[in-house]
Design an enzyme around this catalytic site. Structure first.
Site, PDB file in Angstrom:
ATOM      1  N   GLU A  70      -2.279   4.994  -6.693  1.00  0.00           N
ATOM      2  CA  GLU A  70      -2.360   3.564  -7.035  1.00  0.00           C
ATOM      3  C   GLU A  70      -2.573   3.373  -8.539  1.00  0.00           C
ATOM      4  OE1 GLU A  70      -2.068   0.571  -6.564  1.00  0.00           O
ATOM      5  OE2 GLU A  70      -2.241  -0.002  -4.468  1.00  0.00           O
ATOM      6  N   ARG A  75     -14.604  -1.786  -0.656  1.00  0.00           N
ATOM      7  CA  ARG A  75     -14.398  -1.013  -1.874  1.00  0.00           C
ATOM      8  C   ARG A  75     -13.561  -1.845  -2.835  1.00  0.00           C
ATOM      9  NH1 ARG A  75      -9.202   0.911  -2.208  1.00  0.00           N
ATOM     10  NH2 ARG A  75      -8.056   1.337  -0.277  1.00  0.00           N
ATOM     11  N   ASN A 103     -10.332  -2.416  -5.148  1.00  0.00           N
ATOM     12  CA  ASN A 103      -8.973  -1.934  -4.935  1.00  0.00           C
ATOM     13  C   ASN A 103      -8.136  -2.001  -6.195  1.00  0.00           C
ATOM     14  OD1 ASN A 103      -7.055  -0.745  -3.265  1.00  0.00           O
ATOM     15  ND2 ASN A 103      -6.062  -2.689  -2.834  1.00  0.00           N
ATOM     16  N   GLU A 155     -10.213  -1.819   6.722  1.00  0.00           N
ATOM     17  CA  GLU A 155      -8.991  -2.624   6.818  1.00  0.00           C
ATOM     18  C   GLU A 155      -8.968  -3.502   8.060  1.00  0.00           C
ATOM     19  OE1 GLU A 155      -5.532  -0.177   6.218  1.00  0.00           O
ATOM     20  OE2 GLU A 155      -6.351   0.755   4.406  1.00  0.00           O
ATOM     21  N   ASN A 160      -4.524  -7.014  -3.402  1.00  0.00           N
ATOM     22  CA  ASN A 160      -3.777  -6.232  -4.383  1.00  0.00           C
ATOM     23  C   ASN A 160      -3.432  -7.122  -5.565  1.00  0.00           C
ATOM     24  OD1 ASN A 160      -3.027  -3.289  -4.000  1.00  0.00           O
ATOM     25  ND2 ASN A 160      -2.765  -4.071  -1.906  1.00  0.00           N
ATOM     26  N   ASP A 199       2.256  -4.546  -1.982  1.00  0.00           N
ATOM     27  CA  ASP A 199       1.122  -3.810  -2.536  1.00  0.00           C
ATOM     28  C   ASP A 199       0.901  -4.319  -3.967  1.00  0.00           C
ATOM     29  OD1 ASP A 199      -0.698  -1.551  -3.260  1.00  0.00           O
ATOM     30  OD2 ASP A 199      -0.040  -0.757  -1.336  1.00  0.00           O
TER      31      ASP A 199
END
Length: 288
Positions: free
Chosen positions: A16, A99, A101, A120, A146, A195
């Site tokens: 990522e 968390r 991201n 999730e 995202n 994403d």
């Protein structure tokens, strides 16, 4: 057809957050689930890796040197020279099971980032702004966030609700205030999940597609105008690099793939590159 190359078969479980550092001629990115930070120099082929103390959702350069890193435990300063991490700010209580991201630094040097539910399943994620002194919760009700990213004129912020397959646009003012939340683009069923987004110099929005085999480009009006296919299913985010910012680097993931799917996609989790006609925007640094 766009020529897509795997430049590092790094086997990231959840690659990522690619960031191009022009002064280093290098692309940095994270592997969230393996808790690694990676650096790659295309010209020399040099590869470096640092271990993070917890899941790193993003890293962003600091004007004062080093990096600001979004870990599960909060915002940290990361010093590549020593490999040390030091806590800057806790963001959310651990009992939420969240968390951090994805993250982005705007042209004013402000850090924007999201939190998400690590399992999730719960709508505990939120969108934040941080200037080094003030941490502001700007929007919430997300399971997986995202982005965000900002238009070239600095007046529109884009943010993604991955599970709802929706990219949102907000009006953004000079002080960092958000208003007029609206749907910018909706990913249709069967095309994967949006994403990480990135904006190019024409104001078009690119998004990686998890389980969508590539990256899409949308016009500033939300019209789908391009698609670049990759040889792996889970494409997470792109960054514009190279001397002219026309070389795209794309992170990918093998997370969620079965053993058979991984065998069919041997490059899943690799770092890829391809060329585009419209450059990206220079990387901004965090003021804090």
């Amino acid at each position: 057809m766009t020529d897509v190359q795997c430049v590092w078969a790094v086997e990231a479980e959840l690659g990522e957050g690619p960031v191009w550092m022009a002064g280093q001629n290098a692309v940095w990115f994270v592997d969230i689930k393996k808790k690694n930070i990676h650096r790659f120099e295309p010209a020399t082929g040099r590869r470096d890796t640092w271990a993070a103390p917890d899941q790193p959702g993003f890293i962003a350069p600091r004007k004062a040197g080093g990096w600001i890193a979004g870990l599960k435990t909060g915002l940290h300063h990361f010093d590549p020279g020593s490999g040390a991490f030091s806590l800057v700010a806790r963001v959310e209580p651990p009992e939420l099971g969240n968390r951090l991201n994805d993250g982005f630094v705007d042209a004013h040097g402000r850090l924007w980032f999201g939190s998400m539910h690590d399992g999730e399943t719960d709508l505990t994620g939120a969108l934040y702004r941080f200037d080094g002194a003030n941490l502001v919760r700007c929007d919430d009700g997300y399971c997986i966030t995202n982005g965000p990213t900002v238009s070239p004129d600095g007046r529109t912020l884009y943010h993604t609700d991955t599970l709802k397959k929706t990219l949102y646009a907000f009006d953004l003012d000079e002080e960092g205030g958000l208003s007029n939340k609206r749907v910018f683009a909706q990913i249709e069923d069967g095309a994967g999940y949006p994403d990480g987004p990135a904006v190019d110099a024409e104001g078009c929005v690119w998004t990686g597609l998890f389980a969508g085999w590539g990256a899409r480009r949308y016009s500033p009006k939300g019209e789908l105008i391009d698609f670049v296919k990759l040889p792996v299913a889970n494409v997470t985010k792109i960054a514009f690099g190279g001397p002219d910012l026309k070389t795209v680097y794309a992170t990918t993931a093998f997370k969620g793939l079965s053993a058979e799917e991984r065998k069919a996609q041997p490059l899943a989790g690799g770092l890829f590159s391809f060329q585009v006609g419209t450059p990206g925007l220079p990387q901004s640094s965090f003021n804090g």
